[in-house]
Design an enzyme around this catalytic site. Structure first.
Site, PDB file in Angstrom:
ATOM      1  N   ASP A 367      38.739  31.329  33.447  1.00  0.00           N
ATOM      2  CA  ASP A 367      38.622  32.783  34.001  1.00  0.00           C
ATOM      3  C   ASP A 367      39.944  33.613  33.542  1.00  0.00           C
ATOM      4  O   ASP A 367      39.831  34.881  33.068  1.00  0.00           O
ATOM      5  CB  ASP A 367      38.660  32.985  35.520  1.00  0.00           C
ATOM      6  CG  ASP A 367      39.800  32.132  36.238  1.00  0.00           C
ATOM      7  OD1 ASP A 367      40.665  31.464  35.380  1.00  0.00           O
ATOM      8  OD2 ASP A 367      39.893  32.035  37.236  1.00  0.00           O
ATOM      9  N   HIS A 371      39.137  36.876  31.242  1.00  0.00           N
ATOM     10  CA  HIS A 371      39.958  38.057  31.736  1.00  0.00           C
ATOM     11  C   HIS A 371      40.521  38.706  30.488  1.00  0.00           C
ATOM     12  O   HIS A 371      40.185  39.868  30.147  1.00  0.00           O
ATOM     13  CB  HIS A 371      41.124  37.777  32.624  1.00  0.00           C
ATOM     14  CG  HIS A 371      41.892  38.910  33.036  1.00  0.00           C
ATOM     15  ND1 HIS A 371      41.708  39.387  34.310  1.00  0.00           N
ATOM     16  CD2 HIS A 371      42.770  39.716  32.370  1.00  0.00           C
ATOM     17  CE1 HIS A 371      42.637  40.383  34.475  1.00  0.00           C
ATOM     18  NE2 HIS A 371      43.298  40.521  33.110  1.00  0.00           N
ATOM     19  N   GLU A 372      41.188  37.763  29.481  1.00  0.00           N
ATOM     20  CA  GLU A 372      41.897  38.422  28.238  1.00  0.00           C
ATOM     21  C   GLU A 372      40.843  38.883  27.254  1.00  0.00           C
ATOM     22  O   GLU A 372      40.856  39.888  26.717  1.00  0.00           O
ATOM     23  CB  GLU A 372      42.969  37.053  27.598  1.00  0.00           C
ATOM     24  CG  GLU A 372      43.914  36.890  28.480  1.00  0.00           C
ATOM     25  CD  GLU A 372      44.718  38.175  28.890  1.00  0.00           C
ATOM     26  OE1 GLU A 372      44.837  39.216  28.440  1.00  0.00           O
ATOM     27  OE2 GLU A 372      45.120  37.932  30.252  1.00  0.00           O
ATOM     28  N   HIS A 375      39.413  42.215  28.177  1.00  0.00           N
ATOM     29  CA  HIS A 375      40.454  43.290  27.640  1.00  0.00           C
ATOM     30  C   HIS A 375      40.028  43.558  26.176  1.00  0.00           C
ATOM     31  O   HIS A 375      40.045  44.931  25.788  1.00  0.00           O
ATOM     32  CB  HIS A 375      41.637  42.662  27.789  1.00  0.00           C
ATOM     33  CG  HIS A 375      42.183  42.974  28.899  1.00  0.00           C
ATOM     34  ND1 HIS A 375      42.214  44.074  29.799  1.00  0.00           N
ATOM     35  CD2 HIS A 375      42.996  42.026  29.943  1.00  0.00           C
ATOM     36  CE1 HIS A 375      42.911  43.910  30.913  1.00  0.00           C
ATOM     37  NE2 HIS A 375      43.271  42.801  31.258  1.00  0.00           N
ATOM     38  N   TYR A 386      45.471  52.383  29.918  1.00  0.00           N
ATOM     39  CA  TYR A 386      46.106  51.323  30.832  1.00  0.00           C
ATOM     40  C   TYR A 386      47.138  51.959  31.710  1.00  0.00           C
ATOM     41  O   TYR A 386      48.430  51.284  31.685  1.00  0.00           O
ATOM     42  CB  TYR A 386      46.711  50.101  29.871  1.00  0.00           C
ATOM     43  CG  TYR A 386      46.913  48.998  30.530  1.00  0.00           C
ATOM     44  CD1 TYR A 386      45.835  48.217  31.059  1.00  0.00           C
ATOM     45  CD2 TYR A 386      48.196  48.368  30.687  1.00  0.00           C
ATOM     46  CE1 TYR A 386      45.800  47.114  31.801  1.00  0.00           C
ATOM     47  CE2 TYR A 386      48.332  47.197  31.234  1.00  0.00           C
ATOM     48  CZ  TYR A 386      47.240  46.685  31.953  1.00  0.00           C
ATOM     49  OH  TYR A 386      47.476  45.272  32.559  1.00  0.00           O
ATOM     50  N   GLU A 395      41.660  46.542  34.412  1.00  0.00           N
ATOM     51  CA  GLU A 395      42.123  45.386  34.954  1.00  0.00           C
ATOM     52  C   GLU A 395      40.910  44.742  35.848  1.00  0.00           C
ATOM     53  O   GLU A 395      40.362  43.557  35.792  1.00  0.00           O
ATOM     54  CB  GLU A 395      43.277  45.278  35.803  1.00  0.00           C
ATOM     55  CG  GLU A 395      44.577  45.331  34.955  1.00  0.00           C
ATOM     56  CD  GLU A 395      44.743  44.062  34.302  1.00  0.00           C
ATOM     57  OE1 GLU A 395      44.384  42.862  35.017  1.00  0.00           O
ATOM     58  OE2 GLU A 395      45.148  43.915  33.318  1.00  0.00           O
ATOM     59  N   GLU A 411      37.633  33.417  42.837  1.00  0.00           N
ATOM     60  CA  GLU A 411      39.240  33.629  42.732  1.00  0.00           C
ATOM     61  C   GLU A 411      39.241  33.834  41.286  1.00  0.00           C
ATOM     62  O   GLU A 411      38.546  33.334  40.317  1.00  0.00           O
ATOM     63  CB  GLU A 411      39.874  32.235  43.244  1.00  0.00           C
ATOM     64  CG  GLU A 411      39.485  32.113  44.701  1.00  0.00           C
ATOM     65  CD  GLU A 411      39.831  33.062  45.758  1.00  0.00           C
ATOM     66  OE1 GLU A 411      41.127  33.210  45.838  1.00  0.00           O
ATOM     67  OE2 GLU A 411      39.107  33.545  46.390  1.00  0.00           O
ATOM     68  N   GLU A 414      42.949  30.053  39.738  1.00  0.00           N
ATOM     69  CA  GLU A 414      43.141  28.833  40.465  1.00  0.00           C
ATOM     70  C   GLU A 414      43.506  27.548  39.740  1.00  0.00           C
ATOM     71  O   GLU A 414      44.207  26.823  40.385  1.00  0.00           O
ATOM     72  CB  GLU A 414      41.818  28.664  41.413  1.00  0.00           C
ATOM     73  CG  GLU A 414      40.519  28.147  40.523  1.00  0.00           C
ATOM     74  CD  GLU A 414      39.733  29.158  40.073  1.00  0.00           C
ATOM     75  OE1 GLU A 414      38.535  28.880  39.882  1.00  0.00           O
ATOM     76  OE2 GLU A 414      40.129  30.463  40.198  1.00  0.00           O
ATOM     77  N   ASP A 424      53.337  26.867  48.507  1.00  0.00           N
ATOM     78  CA  ASP A 424      53.694  28.025  49.083  1.00  0.00           C
ATOM     79  C   ASP A 424      52.523  28.882  49.641  1.00  0.00           C
ATOM     80  O   ASP A 424      52.639  29.973  50.061  1.00  0.00           O
ATOM     81  CB  ASP A 424      54.508  28.940  48.176  1.00  0.00           C
ATOM     82  CG  ASP A 424      55.296  30.212  49.139  1.00  0.00           C
ATOM     83  OD1 ASP A 424      56.225  29.598  49.834  1.00  0.00           O
ATOM     84  OD2 ASP A 424      55.064  31.055  48.585  1.00  0.00           O
ATOM     85  N   ASP A 469      54.099  48.937  37.890  1.00  0.00           N
ATOM     86  CA  ASP A 469      52.649  48.370  37.599  1.00  0.00           C
ATOM     87  C   ASP A 469      51.799  49.356  36.929  1.00  0.00           C
ATOM     88  O   ASP A 469      50.612  49.311  37.242  1.00  0.00           O
ATOM     89  CB  ASP A 469      51.925  47.900  39.047  1.00  0.00           C
ATOM     90  CG  ASP A 469      50.782  46.970  38.575  1.00  0.00           C
ATOM     91  OD1 ASP A 469      50.603  46.368  37.448  1.00  0.00           O
ATOM     92  OD2 ASP A 469      49.812  47.101  39.481  1.00  0.00           O
ATOM     93  N   HIS A 474      47.070  46.466  38.288  1.00  0.00           N
ATOM     94  CA  HIS A 474      46.798  45.304  38.950  1.00  0.00           C
ATOM     95  C   HIS A 474      46.545  45.185  40.277  1.00  0.00           C
ATOM     96  O   HIS A 474      45.597  44.666  40.729  1.00  0.00           O
ATOM     97  CB  HIS A 474      47.848  44.284  38.628  1.00  0.00           C
ATOM     98  CG  HIS A 474      48.191  43.921  36.934  1.00  0.00           C
ATOM     99  ND1 HIS A 474      49.138  44.492  36.386  1.00  0.00           N
ATOM    100  CD2 HIS A 474      47.433  43.156  36.272  1.00  0.00           C
ATOM    101  CE1 HIS A 474      49.048  44.180  35.333  1.00  0.00           C
ATOM    102  NE2 HIS A 474      48.138  43.104  34.877  1.00  0.00           N
TER     103      HIS A 474
END
Length: 550
Positions: A367, A371-372, A375, A386, A395, A411, A414, A424, A469, A474
């Site tokens: 993913d 995603h990249e 773009h 952007y 995004e 997701e 992941e 965490d 941002d 994002h």
């Protein structure tokens, strides 16, 4: 008590992890750069969005720029354009697989393009105009602007490079273009300079230099991120231990014998798929067709995932590479040191190795690669600016196609989360199904509704300044992400992908906002599945549920 994990770096044009200040990952923002002082704010409302759907369809004599301009002339009062034939120039005309024709225009002032102002006229297969959309700058008619520059492009380039602390060695040759640039009721004649570099703080900067005074008026970082060669099948081991079948090449060197490279020439009309070692800039090589060294793992996944994404766009949408013209797909791995990031820099994909705690090698994520590479598709189609809502759409489309191509869940990221992040409670970077499961960074909380979670609805929108941002690219993208997820629950992933791909490549323009995206996506559903279809209802319902209404 368990210590709260703070990641040292976030994903830039990939995947902002939320708990890190934006300036840690991108090159210096305008507020930080010592060379300039930017006091104006970008006016994203300077170009007025339009979307007209024709109810009474009349057959036209032609489906070309001349006829489209005639139509704009006929509808100029409705569209708010005083003189279409003087203001608009054809950018391109394309016919799609539905036999619809789309004529895209740039708006110009005295022959100089107006930044972000584009209009598209859409014909159906019967030569009838069904819709017009885009954005127009309605201030140009009464604008007394001298469009003859007093500063030359070489000086503008020097100013731009200084303003972003560009190193002596740039990744690509910089470009300059003369544009009319709108700001808060003002317009400037400016050089739009693109400066691209890697290094400690990679940048794909767009700098606007006043063509009369030589001063910087705005800037933003848009990093998002052969002889005797025979292609054959090889194999390798990925970051997480998966066995990968690869397309590789064999090359005979006179002094070194035969070497094998992560260079894939197996696809017709494609310039190739190549994977490089970022520290050396060289193609990954091996003495055998097997790439199984520990150092090879990140490259194996990058190479494998690049081909998977290429095939998705080709097989599902008939798109030949990121530019639809067969451009080579280049990936670089092992970038930086403990680099929790990956990015599209306008021309290639680059992946860090992670710090081993918050993230592992980012090329491990299909993913992330999707995603990249998306773009890259956006750069070559809608070219969404952007920052602010256009950047959030940029995004979001990358997240959405990331989740469609890596279709195990909804997701993002992941597979790249390290043991510290998982301990965490951070199992992924973002969630399309439940955006609010993760917190945003502390610097952003005051700009939202106070809950500090990724938003799922417009009543949770973060009204961020540009220096945080890029105005929320994002963070606010999760609203569009969630709308897409909700639509997919009604019509499935495949139809969602077809609708959103059509909107991105056919209707959206550089300054499209969330409202324009709603109209574009609904219109795309109408094109594909017909007025009144369940697909159109699902597309609209997704936006209704996140508060993006008519």
């Amino acid at each position: 008590m368990k210590n709260k994990l703070i990641a040292p770096i976030v994903l830039s044009t990939v995947l902002l992890a939320g708990s890190i200040p934006f300036s840690n990952v991108l090159a210096k923002q305008p507020e930080e750069a010592a060379a300039i002082s930017v006091t104006k704010k970008w006016n994203e409302k300077a170009n007025v969005p339009i979307f007209v759907r024709e109810k009474q369809l009349e057959k036209r004599n032609a489906t070309n720029a001349s006829d489209a301009l005639n139509y704009l002339e006929e509808k100029k009062d409705q569209l708010g354009i005083k003189n279409p034939k003087a203001e608009f120039q054809e950018k391109n005309t394309k016919k799609d697989n539905l036999r619809m024709t789309h004529v895209r225009f740039n708006q110009k002032k005295n022959g100089v393009p107006v930044e972000g102002a584009e209009v598209i006229v859409h014909y159906n297969e019967n030569n009838q105009i069904v819709a017009v959309n885009g954005s127009v700058n309605t201030d140009l008619d009464n604008l007394n602007l001298n469009t003859k520059p007093e500063v030359n492009s070489e000086n503008a380039l020097a100013v731009a490079k200084k303003s972003v602390d560009a190193p002596a060695q740039l990744q690509y040759d910089p470009t300059t273009e003369l544009v009319v640039y709108p700001f808060e009721g003002e317009h400037s004649l400016a050089y739009k300079v693109n400066v691209n570099f890697h290094g400690k703080e990679p940048g794909n900067w767009f700098v606007f230099v006043d063509a009369h005074t030589g001063k910087v008026i705005d800037q933003y970082n848009a990093i998002m991120d052969a002889d005797e060669i025979n292609t054959q099948t090889g194999n390798g081991t990925g970051v997480l231990g998966a066995h990968r079948l690869l397309h590789i090449s064999q090359k005979k060197n006179p002094n070194e014998g035969t070497v094998f490279q992560l260079a894939d020439y197996a696809h017709n009309n494609l310039g190739g798929i190549f994977t490089y070692d970022a520290p050396t800039g060289s193609l990954f090589t091996s003495n055998s067709a097997s790439f199984k060294k520990d150092y090879d793992r990140a490259a194996v996944d990058a190479h494998y995932n690049s081909e998977k994404v290429f095939h998705y766009y080709l097989d599902e949408h008939g798109r030949n590479s990121l530019d639809d013209k067969g451009m080579a797909i280049n990936s670089y791995v092992h970038y930086g040191t403990n680099y929790n990031n990956a990015f599209w820099d306008g021309r290639q994909m680059t992946y860090g190795d992670g710090d081993g705690s918050y993230m592992i090698s980012l090329s491990a994520g299909l993913d992330v690669a999707a995603h990249e590479m998306t773009h890259g598709v956006t750069t070559n189609t809608a070219n969404l600016q952007y920052r602010f809502q256009p950047g959030a759409l940029n995004e979001a489309f990358s997240d959405i196609f990331g989740a469609l191509i890596d279709d195990a869940n909804w997701e993002i990221g992941e597979d790249i989360m390290g043991p510290g992040a998982k301990a965490d409670g951070r199992e992924s970077l973002r969630s399309l199904s439940d955006p609010s499961k993760y917190r945003v960074g502390a610097a952003y909380v005051a700009y939202g509704n106070g809950k500090g979670k990724y938003p799922s609805h417009m009543n949770e929108f973060y009204d961020l300044p540009r220096n945080l941002d890029n105005g929320g690219v994002h963070i606010n993208s999760s609203i569009i992400n969630h709308a897409a997820y909700l639509t997919a629950q009604d019509i499935g992933r495949e139809k969602l992908g077809k609708i959103y791909y059509r909107a991105l490549t056919t209707y959206l323009t550089p300054t499209s906002d969330f409202s324009a995206a709603r109209k574009a996506i609904i219109q795309s559903a109408v094109d594909l599945y017909g007025e009144g279809s369940s697909e159109v209802a699902a597309a609209a319902n997704g936006f209704n549920k996140v508060g993006i209404l008519e």
